[in-house]
Structure formats: C-alpha cells, structure tokens
Scaffold this motif. Structure first.
Motif, mmCIF file in Angstrom:
data_model
loop_
_atom_site.group_PDB
_atom_site.id
_atom_site.type_symbol
_atom_site.label_atom_id
_atom_site.label_comp_id
_atom_site.label_asym_id
_atom_site.label_seq_id
_atom_site.Cartn_x
_atom_site.Cartn_y
_atom_site.Cartn_z
ATOM 1 N N MET A 153 24.945 -3.126 -19.543
ATOM 2 C CA MET A 153 24.684 -1.524 -20.200
ATOM 3 C C MET A 153 23.123 -1.367 -19.651
ATOM 4 N N GLU A 154 22.788 -2.492 -19.148
ATOM 5 C CA GLU A 154 21.270 -2.034 -18.366
ATOM 6 C C GLU A 154 21.725 -1.148 -17.094
ATOM 7 N N PRO A 155 22.694 -1.628 -15.905
ATOM 8 C CA PRO A 155 22.871 -0.405 -14.856
ATOM 9 C C PRO A 155 22.931 0.831 -15.405
ATOM 10 N N VAL A 156 23.821 0.932 -16.363
ATOM 11 C CA VAL A 156 24.377 2.705 -16.963
ATOM 12 C C VAL A 156 22.958 3.036 -17.662
ATOM 13 N N VAL A 157 21.502 2.213 -17.877
ATOM 14 C CA VAL A 157 20.797 3.189 -18.501
ATOM 15 C C VAL A 157 19.498 3.394 -17.358
ATOM 16 N N TYR A 158 19.365 2.524 -16.163
ATOM 17 C CA TYR A 158 19.239 2.887 -15.327
ATOM 18 C C TYR A 158 19.672 3.881 -14.725
ATOM 19 N N LYS A 159 20.899 3.738 -13.897
ATOM 20 C CA LYS A 159 21.518 4.697 -13.050
ATOM 21 C C LYS A 159 21.847 6.259 -13.704
ATOM 22 N N SER A 160 22.029 6.251 -14.709
ATOM 23 C CA SER A 160 21.455 7.586 -15.432
ATOM 24 C C SER A 160 20.668 8.269 -15.036
ATOM 25 N N LEU A 161 19.463 7.548 -15.721
ATOM 26 C CA LEU A 161 18.099 8.385 -15.671
ATOM 27 C C LEU A 161 17.719 8.018 -14.440
ATOM 28 N N LEU A 162 18.371 7.213 -12.648
ATOM 29 C CA LEU A 162 17.751 7.913 -11.870
ATOM 30 C C LEU A 162 18.636 8.834 -10.679
ATOM 31 N N TYR A 163 19.303 8.607 -12.133
ATOM 32 C CA TYR A 163 20.574 10.320 -10.780
ATOM 33 C C TYR A 163 19.529 11.283 -11.105
ATOM 34 N N ILE A 164 19.392 12.114 -11.830
ATOM 35 C CA ILE A 164 18.630 13.257 -11.763
ATOM 36 C C ILE A 164 17.388 13.441 -10.732
ATOM 37 N N PRO A 165 16.734 12.707 -10.480
ATOM 38 C CA PRO A 165 15.232 12.683 -9.413
ATOM 39 C C PRO A 165 15.866 12.643 -8.511
ATOM 40 N N ILE A 166 16.652 11.752 -8.143
ATOM 41 C CA ILE A 166 17.499 11.759 -6.971
ATOM 42 C C ILE A 166 17.854 12.888 -6.400
ATOM 43 N N ALA A 167 18.816 13.152 -7.357
ATOM 44 C CA ALA A 167 19.633 14.551 -7.246
ATOM 45 C C ALA A 167 18.540 15.689 -6.467
ATOM 46 N N VAL A 168 17.169 16.121 -7.505
ATOM 47 C CA VAL A 168 16.348 16.951 -7.341
ATOM 48 C C VAL A 168 15.530 16.043 -5.698
ATOM 49 N N ILE A 169 15.716 15.744 -5.275
ATOM 50 C CA ILE A 169 15.498 15.494 -3.989
ATOM 51 C C ILE A 169 16.555 15.818 -2.904
ATOM 52 N N GLY A 170 17.618 14.596 -3.234
ATOM 53 C CA GLY A 170 18.632 15.074 -2.275
ATOM 54 C C GLY A 170 18.269 14.018 -0.813
ATOM 55 N N GLY A 171 20.068 14.191 -0.093
ATOM 56 C CA GLY A 171 19.912 13.977 1.439
ATOM 57 C C GLY A 171 19.511 12.621 1.961
ATOM 58 N N PHE A 172 19.813 12.120 1.165
ATOM 59 C CA PHE A 172 19.640 10.155 1.795
ATOM 60 C C PHE A 172 21.614 10.343 1.822
ATOM 61 N N ASP A 173 21.805 9.021 2.107
ATOM 62 C CA ASP A 173 22.864 8.859 2.915
ATOM 63 C C ASP A 173 22.730 7.233 2.994
ATOM 64 N N ALA A 174 24.435 6.593 3.105
ATOM 65 C CA ALA A 174 24.228 5.293 2.575
ATOM 66 C C ALA A 174 23.526 4.195 2.765
ATOM 67 N N GLN A 175 22.960 4.546 4.217
ATOM 68 C CA GLN A 175 22.326 3.779 5.117
ATOM 69 C C GLN A 175 20.771 3.777 4.454
ATOM 70 N N ASP A 176 20.298 4.849 4.414
ATOM 71 C CA ASP A 176 18.782 4.248 3.197
ATOM 72 C C ASP A 176 18.850 3.863 2.773
ATOM 73 N N VAL A 177 20.020 3.647 1.224
ATOM 74 C CA VAL A 177 20.369 3.120 -0.032
ATOM 75 C C VAL A 177 20.353 2.231 0.605
ATOM 76 N N ALA A 178 21.157 1.005 1.581
ATOM 77 C CA ALA A 178 21.458 -0.031 1.309
ATOM 78 C C ALA A 178 19.559 -0.602 2.299
ATOM 79 N N ILE A 179 19.227 0.456 3.373
ATOM 80 C CA ILE A 179 17.702 0.010 3.334
ATOM 81 C C ILE A 179 16.736 -0.595 2.489
ATOM 82 N N VAL A 180 16.588 -0.014 1.007
ATOM 83 C CA VAL A 180 15.967 0.259 0.523
ATOM 84 C C VAL A 180 16.752 -0.783 -0.947
#
Length: 295
Positions: free
Chosen positions: A169-196
């Motif tokens: 259940m933890e990542p469900v909470v984390y990912k749900s709350l993380l989606y909006i701020p990431i969507a507000v910024i936008g522009g990330f590709d798969a390689q960026d996500v992998a590095i971080v």
C-alpha cells in the motif's frame, strides 16, 4: 469505464513484456532488474568489509525475508498494482482536467525540457524527494497509514535489504501524491526517471546498511546510515512521538523543518516500535495485518 479497463489490460501486457526484456537483457541502460542486483551486491559488500555492528551476522535476522520483499516490491508489485494504477490515474487526471476545459499542458508551471539537462534532473530530484518526505511524515502521523508503515519498521536488525521491506500500500500512497507535482512540472523522459531512481535506490540501500557513515559535512544534505537508524529507533522522546529523520534521499528537509534527531551514535539502539513483539514475522501475515485490524 471501458476505457479504464482497456488501460489496465494494456498496462499488464505491456509491463509483462517489459519485465521479460529486463531479465533477458533486452533493456540495457535502464535495466532495473540487474541494476537492483548490482547495487545490492555492492552495498552488501561494503557492509561485509566495513561493518558498523561487528557482531551482526552477514546474513542478519530476516535477511531472506527482506530479500524477498526487495524483488516482490520492485517487480511483482509493479506488475500487479502500480503500473495499472499509474496509467489509470494519469488518464483519470486528464479526464478531470478536460471537464473544466483544460489539458495536462495547461497546468504545467514550466517544462524542464526547456532547461539545461542537469538543472532539469536536479529539479525533478528535489520535487520528488520533498514530496516523498512529506508523504513519509503522513505515514507516521495518520493511524490508518501507520498500520501499513509498521511493516517497514518491523526491522529489528538493520541491513541494506531492509530498504525495500514495505507494505504494497505504501507505494500506492507515494505514487498517488507524487503524480500531481510531477505533472505540474512535466517534461521528464524515461532516462531522467531512471537516473534519479538509481541514485535514490543507492542512497536508500546505504541508509539502511550496517555502515557507520554520516558523510561528514554532507550529512546536512544527504540522508545517511547514522541519521536513518534513529528513524527506526524504538524509543524516542515524547515530543517526537510521530517519528524523526523522515528524509528519503536528502536530510536537508529534516534540518530545515526541525524534524532531525541524532542525540548520540545510535550504533546499538533497539529498533522497532511499541508493541512490535506482537507484530507478525512472516510475509503473508505482515501483508494482511492492517486489514485484520479493521475486521
């Protein structure tokens, strides 16, 4: 509704193909499967060569349970829940925006693609880590969420694999709350996500490892084993009853918002939480523990 069912179905089939490619080395630069194994072996090797608690066994208490959690949470959990959840959440968010005449691009504050890549990666990392720091605090302050988070705090001997012992259940909470701020910024590709992601994975493994490191002056920026062990302390002062040292990768949030607590070395403190002697010891019972409380 049919749209969302189709998204879920495609998410499962797509992720299953992706997972097979990971294992068969079809994905090279961002291979999570072998990346996790490599990071784990390196940090475990550091534990063996530079053990902080020298009397702690290399195959410490619950080592194999935590190893199972690592692969279950990192791969099978994604297949069962998170990929479909992420994709349907994205579609639902976009549908809500369309009802008020907006699109996802309309709510973006800026596009990191327009920035130099190192700056874009730094912004992505900082936004992700700060959001997760706040989410982590919620897991401790909200009783319903704390019952799920107890799985992670049931660790009694610290080691790298304890990093990924957590309830699904933890990542469900984390990912749900993380989606909006990431969507507000936008522009990330798969390689960026992998590095971080791999950077955060490595720091998380080190934080939980049997290592007595604090990184010197960098301890005020990065979370570290000597700081994080106090997050797992069973006994804390009354004024810190909701916990301390909530940092995921960065310690700076705890110092800025006065939630840091490192009163002493912490090498041999007791880990856990009040009443943990009654907490289940096996995987299945730990997974259904929060559900049984409501029944």
């Amino acid at each position: 509704m049919e749209k969302y069912i189709e998204i879920i179905k495609n998410s499962y089939t797509g992720y299953w193909s992706y997972l097979k490619n990971e294992i068969l080395l079809q994905n090279q630069w961002d291979n999570y499967f072998y990346g996790l194994i490599l990071v784990s072996i390196i940090v475990w090797g550091l534990e063996i060569v530079f053990p902080w608690r020298k009397d702690q066994a290399r195959l410490r208490k619950d080592f194999w349970l935590d190893a199972f959690y690592m692969f279950f949470n990192f791969f099978l959990l994604n297949l069962i829940v998170l990929i479909a959840l992420s994709n349907t959440t994205e579609a639902f968010f976009n549908d809500i925006l369309s009802l008020i005449g907006l699109s996802s691009s309309d709510v973006q504050l800026f596009d990191v693609d327009a920035l130099p890549r190192p700056i874009g990666l730094l912004i992505f990392f900082l936004v992700s880590d700060f959001t997760q720091w706040n989410t982590h605090r919620l897991l401790h302050r909200v009783p319903f969420l704390w019952n799920f988070h107890k799985v992670h705090h049931s660790v009694k001997e610290m080691g790298f694999a304890a990093h990924l012992r957590y309830h699904w259940m933890e990542p469900v909470v984390y990912k749900s709350l993380l989606y909006i701020p990431i969507a507000v910024i936008g522009g990330f590709d798969a390689q960026d996500v992998a590095i971080v992601h791999f950077f955060a994975l490595t720091i998380g493994h080190l934080n939980h490892a049997n290592l007595g490191w604090d990184y010197g002056i960098l301890k005020y920026i990065f979370n570290n084993p000597k700081m994080h062990i106090w997050h797992h302390a069973k006994n804390l002062p009354k004024h810190t009853k909701y916990g301390v040292n909530f940092g995921i990768s960065l310690s700076i949030w705890d110092y800025l918002f006065k939630t840091s607590h490192i009163p002493s070395d912490g090498k041999d403190i007791e880990l856990g939480f009040e009443g943990d002697e009654r907490f289940p010891k096996d995987f299945l019972q730990q997974e259904i523990y929060p559900i049984k409380l409501k029944s």
